[in-house]
Design a protein around this motif. Structure first.
Motif, short mmCIF file in Angstrom:
data_model
loop_
_atom_site.label_atom_id
_atom_site.label_comp_id
_atom_site.label_asym_id
_atom_site.label_seq_id
_atom_site.Cartn_x
_atom_site.Cartn_y
_atom_site.Cartn_z
N GLU A 206 0.82 -1.21 0.00
CA GLU A 206 0.00 0.00 0.00
C GLU A 206 0.86 1.26 0.00
N ALA A 207 1.96 1.24 0.75
CA ALA A 207 2.83 2.42 0.82
C ALA A 207 3.47 2.72 -0.54
N ILE A 208 3.74 1.67 -1.32
CA ILE A 208 4.26 1.88 -2.67
C ILE A 208 3.16 2.38 -3.60
N GLY A 209 1.91 2.01 -3.28
CA GLY A 209 0.79 2.44 -4.10
C GLY A 209 0.36 1.43 -5.13
N ILE B 44 10.14 1.70 -11.03
CA ILE B 44 11.24 2.29 -10.26
C ILE B 44 10.85 3.68 -9.74
N THR B 45 10.07 4.42 -10.49
CA THR B 45 9.60 5.71 -9.99
C THR B 45 8.80 5.54 -8.71
N ASP B 46 7.92 4.55 -8.68
CA ASP B 46 7.13 4.27 -7.47
C ASP B 46 8.04 3.84 -6.31
N ILE B 47 9.02 2.99 -6.61
CA ILE B 47 9.91 2.50 -5.56
C ILE B 47 10.80 3.61 -5.04
N THR B 48 11.23 4.51 -5.91
CA THR B 48 12.06 5.64 -5.48
C THR B 48 11.30 6.53 -4.51
N THR C 245 12.00 7.15 -0.15
CA THR C 245 12.14 8.40 0.61
C THR C 245 11.22 8.41 1.83
N ARG C 246 10.09 7.72 1.76
CA ARG C 246 9.13 7.70 2.88
C ARG C 246 9.42 6.59 3.88
N LEU C 247 10.09 5.55 3.42
CA LEU C 247 10.24 4.33 4.21
C LEU C 247 10.90 4.56 5.57
N PRO C 248 12.02 5.29 5.68
CA PRO C 248 12.69 5.39 6.98
C PRO C 248 11.90 6.15 8.05
N GLY C 249 10.85 6.83 7.68
CA GLY C 249 10.09 7.62 8.64
C GLY C 249 8.79 6.97 9.04
N ARG C 250 7.68 7.54 8.57
CA ARG C 250 6.35 7.10 9.00
C ARG C 250 6.09 5.64 8.66
N VAL D 223 16.69 0.71 -6.30
CA VAL D 223 16.70 2.04 -6.93
C VAL D 223 18.04 2.27 -7.63
N GLY D 224 19.13 1.87 -6.98
CA GLY D 224 20.45 2.09 -7.55
C GLY D 224 20.81 1.09 -8.64
#
Length: 271
Positions: free
Chosen positions: A76-79, A214-218, A222-227, A252-253
């Motif tokens: 869900e977080a990835i969308g 990859i755009t979705d994963i990128t 950025t959101r993963l380490p926080g909320r 991503v890399g």
């Protein structure tokens, strides 16, 4: 009208049957019935009580139910919506995972039969639109190939499996739904800190991942380490979250699907 999400959370679970082939207690339940005041058809769900889980020596932390919920939250977080709605709640046999039932398409009808998304075919006869994973012999000794559809809906499941470090992507765990979606289910042995990827979806091994995914994963990275990590911490360990962050950054890399690196890259049974 009561929304399906509210019913999933608070509706009474009525056991309708049991999946006898599952390794752990897996119950089919209905929420509501045609005789209640809502005048809505029952909502069918899968219920896996924690008390029915068999301990796994290599997954000593947390619960299978918690890993299923964490996998859903990641999807869900990835969308992507690749995993059906999944929550942790009380049921007839205590706390457990409850997940919306997926009504799959029927590829075997009176009008004819077509291949499932993941299937077998005679070796040397892989149809257009499918990728070969491996060759083997069937029970009669005939050469067969394990194949899967070259379908972007299924590929999204395969990419998510890499992020989840899914150790058990069998053919029966990827479902083509009557709503047109392809869903992944059974994520109880995911998110380990060590590489445990076992899947039947190796047909894209070594292939680039699409720029769209990859755009979705990128954005997810950025959101993963926080909320997102805070939410996941209710279900998996900090070390497992750190490993997820590392897998996400690596993808991503280096946006290429991995190749098998272990002696057992495919779960058993495969289908």
């Amino acid at each position: 009208m009561v929304e399906a999400w509210d019913r999933l959370h608070s509706g009474e679970l009525r056991v309708a049957g049991r999946v006898s082939t599952a390794s752990n207690v897996t119950l089919v339940c209905d929420i509501g019935d045609t005789d209640d005041d809502t005048e809505q058809p029952p909502l069918r769900v899968v219920y896996k009580p924690i008390r029915g889980e068999r301990p796994l020596w290599d997954f000593p932390d947390g619960t299978l139910a918690g890993r299923e919920v964490a996998s859903y939250l990641i999807s869900e977080a990835i969308g992507w919506g690749v995993i059906p709605e999944t929550i942790l709640r009380e049921g007839p046999f205590g706390l457990g995972m409850v997940q919306r039932w997926v009504q799959g398409v029927d590829n075997h009808t009176e009008r004819g039969t077509r291949l499932d998304l993941i299937d077998l075919c005679p070796t040397g006869a892989v149809p257009d639109g499918f990728r070969e994973v491996l060759r083997a012999l069937d029970q009669e000794g005939n050469p067969v190939s394990l194949i899967h559809a070259d379908d972007p809906r299924l590929q999204r499941v395969a990419v998510l499996d890499v992020l989840l470090n899914n150790a058990d992507r069998k053919g029966g765990h990827a479902l083509e739904s009557v709503d047109g979606q392809v869903y992944g289910v059974d994520h109880g042995i995911c998110l380990h800190t060590e590489d445990k990827l076992r899947t039947v979806l190796w047909g894209w091994a070594g292939q680039p991942i699409s720029a769209e995914l990859i755009t979705d994963i990128t954005a997810f990275a950025t959101r993963l380490p926080g909320r997102v990590a805070d939410t996941l911490s209710e279900h998996i360990t900090d070390a497992e979250i750190d490993a997820l962050i590392e897998r996400t950054r690596h993808m991503v890399g280096n946006p290429v699907m991995p190749v098998p690196r272990t002696a057992r890259p495919i779960p058993w049974p495969a289908l």
